[in-house]
Design a protein around this motif. Structure first.
Motif, PDB file in Angstrom:
ATOM      1  N   GLY A  65       0.774  -1.238   0.000  1.00  0.00           N
ATOM      2  CA  GLY A  65       0.000   0.000   0.000  1.00  0.00           C
ATOM      3  C   GLY A  65       0.801   1.282   0.000  1.00  0.00           C
ATOM      4  N   ILE A  66       2.115   1.191  -0.271  1.00  0.00           N
ATOM      5  CA  ILE A  66       2.915   2.422  -0.385  1.00  0.00           C
ATOM      6  C   ILE A  66       2.729   2.966  -1.807  1.00  0.00           C
ATOM      7  CG2 ILE A  66       5.268   3.396  -0.365  1.00  0.00           C
ATOM      8  CD1 ILE A  66       4.572   2.422   2.408  1.00  0.00           C
ATOM      9  N   PRO A  67       2.241   4.196  -1.947  1.00  0.00           N
ATOM     10  CA  PRO A  67       2.093   4.747  -3.306  1.00  0.00           C
ATOM     11  C   PRO A  67       3.455   5.112  -3.880  1.00  0.00           C
ATOM     12  CG  PRO A  67       1.480   6.398  -1.668  1.00  0.00           C
ATOM     13  CD  PRO A  67       1.852   5.156  -0.895  1.00  0.00           C
ATOM     14  N   THR A  68       3.766   4.632  -5.096  1.00  0.00           N
ATOM     15  CA  THR A  68       5.053   4.935  -5.715  1.00  0.00           C
ATOM     16  C   THR A  68       4.847   5.427  -7.147  1.00  0.00           C
ATOM     17  OG1 THR A  68       5.699   2.944  -6.950  1.00  0.00           O
ATOM     18  CG2 THR A  68       5.869   2.824  -4.546  1.00  0.00           C
ATOM     19  N   HIS A  69       5.901   6.026  -7.698  1.00  0.00           N
ATOM     20  CA  HIS A  69       5.820   6.531  -9.063  1.00  0.00           C
ATOM     21  C   HIS A  69       6.033   5.424 -10.110  1.00  0.00           C
ATOM     22  CE1 HIS A  69      10.388   7.421  -9.948  1.00  0.00           C
ATOM     23  NE2 HIS A  69      10.211   6.243  -9.427  1.00  0.00           N
ATOM     24  N   PHE A  70       6.440   4.227  -9.654  1.00  0.00           N
ATOM     25  CA  PHE A  70       6.786   3.153 -10.589  1.00  0.00           C
ATOM     26  C   PHE A  70       5.533   2.602 -11.273  1.00  0.00           C
ATOM     27  CE2 PHE A  70       7.355  -1.362 -11.527  1.00  0.00           C
ATOM     28  CZ  PHE A  70       8.455  -1.302 -12.356  1.00  0.00           C
ATOM     29  N   VAL A  71       5.570   2.507 -12.591  1.00  0.00           N
ATOM     30  CA  VAL A  71       4.447   1.904 -13.331  1.00  0.00           C
ATOM     31  C   VAL A  71       4.847   0.516 -13.816  1.00  0.00           C
ATOM     32  CG1 VAL A  71       2.835   2.147 -15.267  1.00  0.00           C
ATOM     33  CG2 VAL A  71       3.627   4.198 -14.045  1.00  0.00           C
ATOM     34  N   ARG A  72       5.866   0.446 -14.679  1.00  0.00           N
ATOM     35  CA  ARG A  72       6.374  -0.860 -15.111  1.00  0.00           C
ATOM     36  C   ARG A  72       7.748  -0.704 -15.739  1.00  0.00           C
ATOM     37  NH1 ARG A  72       2.609   0.327 -19.081  1.00  0.00           N
ATOM     38  NH2 ARG A  72       3.502   0.447 -21.166  1.00  0.00           N
ATOM     39  N   ASP A 187      -8.292  17.575  -8.558  1.00  0.00           N
ATOM     40  CA  ASP A 187      -7.827  18.651  -7.689  1.00  0.00           C
ATOM     41  C   ASP A 187      -7.134  18.134  -6.436  1.00  0.00           C
ATOM     42  OD1 ASP A 187      -8.389  20.761  -9.272  1.00  0.00           O
ATOM     43  OD2 ASP A 187     -10.357  21.190  -8.392  1.00  0.00           O
ATOM     44  N   GLU A 188      -6.956  16.808  -6.401  1.00  0.00           N
ATOM     45  CA  GLU A 188      -6.383  16.186  -5.205  1.00  0.00           C
ATOM     46  C   GLU A 188      -4.884  16.006  -5.361  1.00  0.00           C
ATOM     47  OE1 GLU A 188      -8.326  14.095  -2.540  1.00  0.00           O
ATOM     48  OE2 GLU A 188      -9.550  15.870  -2.958  1.00  0.00           O
ATOM     49  N   MET A 189      -4.148  16.264  -4.297  1.00  0.00           N
ATOM     50  CA  MET A 189      -2.714  16.034  -4.336  1.00  0.00           C
ATOM     51  C   MET A 189      -2.365  14.958  -3.323  1.00  0.00           C
ATOM     52  SD  MET A 189       0.390  16.477  -2.790  1.00  0.00           S
ATOM     53  CE  MET A 189       0.287  17.722  -1.508  1.00  0.00           C
ATOM     54  N   ARG A 190      -1.503  14.012  -3.739  1.00  0.00           N
ATOM     55  CA  ARG A 190      -0.964  13.105  -2.719  1.00  0.00           C
ATOM     56  C   ARG A 190       0.528  12.932  -2.910  1.00  0.00           C
ATOM     57  NH1 ARG A 190      -1.939   7.228  -4.176  1.00  0.00           N
ATOM     58  NH2 ARG A 190      -2.236   7.412  -6.413  1.00  0.00           N
ATOM     59  N   ILE A 191       1.160  12.605  -1.788  1.00  0.00           N
ATOM     60  CA  ILE A 191       2.605  12.393  -1.770  1.00  0.00           C
ATOM     61  C   ILE A 191       2.881  10.941  -2.133  1.00  0.00           C
ATOM     62  CG2 ILE A 191       4.600  12.259  -0.199  1.00  0.00           C
ATOM     63  CD1 ILE A 191       3.895  15.127  -0.566  1.00  0.00           C
ATOM     64  N   ILE A 192       3.762  10.734  -3.118  1.00  0.00           N
ATOM     65  CA  ILE A 192       4.128   9.356  -3.463  1.00  0.00           C
ATOM     66  C   ILE A 192       5.654   9.217  -3.506  1.00  0.00           C
ATOM     67  CG2 ILE A 192       1.968   9.095  -4.782  1.00  0.00           C
ATOM     68  CD1 ILE A 192       3.668   8.996  -7.356  1.00  0.00           C
ATOM     69  N   LEU A 193       6.112   7.984  -3.383  1.00  0.00           N
ATOM     70  CA  LEU A 193       7.549   7.696  -3.413  1.00  0.00           C
ATOM     71  C   LEU A 193       8.057   7.844  -4.856  1.00  0.00           C
ATOM     72  CD1 LEU A 193      10.051   6.613  -1.881  1.00  0.00           C
ATOM     73  CD2 LEU A 193       9.271   4.311  -2.473  1.00  0.00           C
ATOM     74  N   ALA A 194       9.203   8.506  -5.015  1.00  0.00           N
ATOM     75  CA  ALA A 194       9.753   8.720  -6.365  1.00  0.00           C
ATOM     76  C   ALA A 194      11.194   8.202  -6.423  1.00  0.00           C
ATOM     77  CB  ALA A 194       9.678  10.209  -6.701  1.00  0.00           C
ATOM     78  N   ASP A 195      11.920   8.614  -7.449  1.00  0.00           N
ATOM     79  CA  ASP A 195      13.355   8.295  -7.598  1.00  0.00           C
ATOM     80  C   ASP A 195      13.588   6.791  -7.730  1.00  0.00           C
ATOM     81  OD1 ASP A 195      16.059   9.265  -7.756  1.00  0.00           O
ATOM     82  OD2 ASP A 195      16.372   8.646  -5.692  1.00  0.00           O
ATOM     83  N   GLU A 196      14.483   6.232  -6.936  1.00  0.00           N
ATOM     84  CA  GLU A 196      14.828   4.807  -7.023  1.00  0.00           C
ATOM     85  C   GLU A 196      15.215   4.307  -5.643  1.00  0.00           C
ATOM     86  OE1 GLU A 196      18.893   3.764  -8.622  1.00  0.00           O
ATOM     87  OE2 GLU A 196      19.082   5.930  -8.825  1.00  0.00           O
ATOM     88  N   ILE A 197      15.153   2.989  -5.471  1.00  0.00           N
ATOM     89  CA  ILE A 197      15.718   2.369  -4.266  1.00  0.00           C
ATOM     90  C   ILE A 197      16.670   1.296  -4.765  1.00  0.00           C
ATOM     91  CG2 ILE A 197      15.284   1.194  -2.083  1.00  0.00           C
ATOM     92  CD1 ILE A 197      12.451   2.181  -2.123  1.00  0.00           C
ATOM     93  N   SER A 198      17.961   1.518  -4.539  1.00  0.00           N
ATOM     94  CA  SER A 198      18.968   0.623  -5.118  1.00  0.00           C
ATOM     95  C   SER A 198      20.252   0.736  -4.298  1.00  0.00           C
ATOM     96  CB  SER A 198      19.249   1.066  -6.556  1.00  0.00           C
ATOM     97  OG  SER A 198      20.027   2.256  -6.535  1.00  0.00           O
ATOM     98  N   PRO A 199      21.252  -0.077  -4.588  1.00  0.00           N
ATOM     99  CA  PRO A 199      22.517   0.048  -3.842  1.00  0.00           C
ATOM    100  C   PRO A 199      23.220   1.397  -4.057  1.00  0.00           C
ATOM    101  CG  PRO A 199      22.386  -2.100  -4.905  1.00  0.00           C
ATOM    102  CD  PRO A 199      21.255  -1.278  -5.457  1.00  0.00           C
ATOM    103  N   ASP A 200      22.720   2.220  -4.993  1.00  0.00           N
ATOM    104  CA  ASP A 200      23.244   3.579  -5.140  1.00  0.00           C
ATOM    105  C   ASP A 200      22.841   4.461  -3.965  1.00  0.00           C
ATOM    106  OD1 ASP A 200      24.614   3.333  -7.501  1.00  0.00           O
ATOM    107  OD2 ASP A 200      23.436   4.822  -8.608  1.00  0.00           O
ATOM    108  N   ASN A 201      21.647   4.235  -3.440  1.00  0.00           N
ATOM    109  CA  ASN A 201      21.187   5.127  -2.367  1.00  0.00           C
ATOM    110  C   ASN A 201      20.782   4.412  -1.075  1.00  0.00           C
ATOM    111  OD1 ASN A 201      18.761   4.159  -3.290  1.00  0.00           O
ATOM    112  ND2 ASN A 201      18.181   6.049  -4.330  1.00  0.00           N
ATOM    113  N   CYS A 202      21.304   3.184  -0.917  1.00  0.00           N
ATOM    114  CA  CYS A 202      21.125   2.446   0.346  1.00  0.00           C
ATOM    115  C   CYS A 202      22.496   1.965   0.812  1.00  0.00           C
ATOM    116  CB  CYS A 202      20.306   1.171   0.139  1.00  0.00           C
ATOM    117  SG  CYS A 202      18.655   1.389  -0.512  1.00  0.00           S
ATOM    118  N   ARG A 203      22.683   1.838   2.123  1.00  0.00           N
ATOM    119  CA  ARG A 203      23.846   1.080   2.604  1.00  0.00           C
ATOM    120  C   ARG A 203      23.335  -0.306   2.967  1.00  0.00           C
ATOM    121  NH1 ARG A 203      25.839   6.132   4.758  1.00  0.00           N
ATOM    122  NH2 ARG A 203      27.750   6.599   3.588  1.00  0.00           N
ATOM    123  N   LEU A 204      23.931  -1.307   2.336  1.00  0.00           N
ATOM    124  CA  LEU A 204      23.489  -2.684   2.498  1.00  0.00           C
ATOM    125  C   LEU A 204      24.692  -3.525   2.911  1.00  0.00           C
ATOM    126  CD1 LEU A 204      21.487  -2.771  -0.878  1.00  0.00           C
ATOM    127  CD2 LEU A 204      20.516  -2.469   1.407  1.00  0.00           C
TER     128      LEU A 204
END
Ligand code: TMP
Length: 254
Positions: A65-72, A187-204
């Motif tokens: 249920g996290i809204p994200t910008h990813f489509v496919r 007329d509705e605005m909602r906040i959604i997750l954008a950008d990317e989630i990858s080893p570029d922007n995570c410490r794993l």
């Protein structure tokens, strides 16, 4: 790629006009650089892996249920995303001390934090993305209190979910950076997750050995950078069967 209009080129990604209004195509490059731009290079196959890893993680997040910008995903290096108005903040979530938190506050890398900590950075390259407080964000109008509350709630849910998902495959989620966008529907605005989630922007880190499997291998000249990214994909069960050979393969699958 040639016929599409390029809208933006960043350090690791390019955005093109999408096939329908309200959509964009996000292209993942192999280029890598450090935050202050002092080190530049390429990590072979990184774009392909990040496209796949981000697709996988955003899809799992959408399922809870996290809204994200990813489509496919469109092909090896591109994904279709929703066009959003990016909130000019990077939100960093930290579970274990590392990187700039360790440097700034003198807390040894690897120290488990008493609770997850969220930090805000103002997205402004000329200023080197400075750390800012909620006061700065609301006073300067980068985001309102309600938007910020939404972003924090989403960031904490994302953190809990990803920590569990990654621990299941032997990876500690040390910290990561998120970006959010405003999506307007009627007329509705909602906040959604954008950008990317990858080893570029995570410490794993490997949860047993603490070996790094993320961009710190590049930032800190640790070697075996591609192998780190590949290992994350392999553990998530999404590394192409033929290994790296596949990663340099045709860019268009459609
Ligand atoms: P930091 O310890 O350097 O502040 O980084 C915290 C996390 O945020 C780390 O996982 C890397 C990520 N990050 C980015 O994705 N982009 C950036 O420009 C910076 C500074 C950090």
């Amino acid at each position: 790629m040639a016929r599409r209009r390029q809208l933006y080129e960043g350090k690791a990604k390019i955005l093109f006009e999408g096939p329908e209004p309200g959509t964009l195509v996000q292209y993942f490059k192999d280029d890598a650089s450090t935050a202050n731009g002092t080190k530049k290079g390429t990590i072979t196959g990184k774009g392909v892996l990040n496209n796949r890893i981000s697709e996988y993680l955003m899809s799992r997040l959408a399922e809870i249920g996290i809204p994200t910008h990813f489509v496919r995903r469109l092909n090896m290096r591109e994904q279709l995303i929703r066009e959003v108005e990016i909130v000019p903040l990077s939100m960093v979530v930290r579970n274990v001390a590392a990187g700039s938190l360790s440097t700034r506050l003198g807390i040894a890398e690897g120290t488990r934090l008493p609770r997850s900590i969220i930090e805000y950075y103002f997205k402004n390259e000329a200023l080197n993305d400075p750390l800012v407080s909620e006061e700065h964000i609301t006073a300067f109008g980068w985001a309102g209190t309600a938007d910020l509350d939404d972003m924090v709630a989403l960031a904490l849910r994302i953190n809990d979910f990803l920590m569990g998902l990654l621990l299941g495959v032997g990876i500690t989620l040390v910290d990561f950076k998120l970006e959010f966008g405003r999506l307007w529907e009627n007329d509705e605005m909602r906040i959604i997750l954008a950008d990317e989630i990858s080893p570029d922007n995570c410490r794993l880190w490997d949860s047993k050995t603490n070996e790094k499997m993320d961009k710190d291998r590049f930032r800190r000249d640790l070697g075996k950078v591609e192998e780190g990214y590949q290992e994350v994909a392999r553990r998530l069960g999404i590394l192409p069967e033929a290994g790296t050979r596949d990663l340099k393969g045709p860019e268009t699958m459609q």
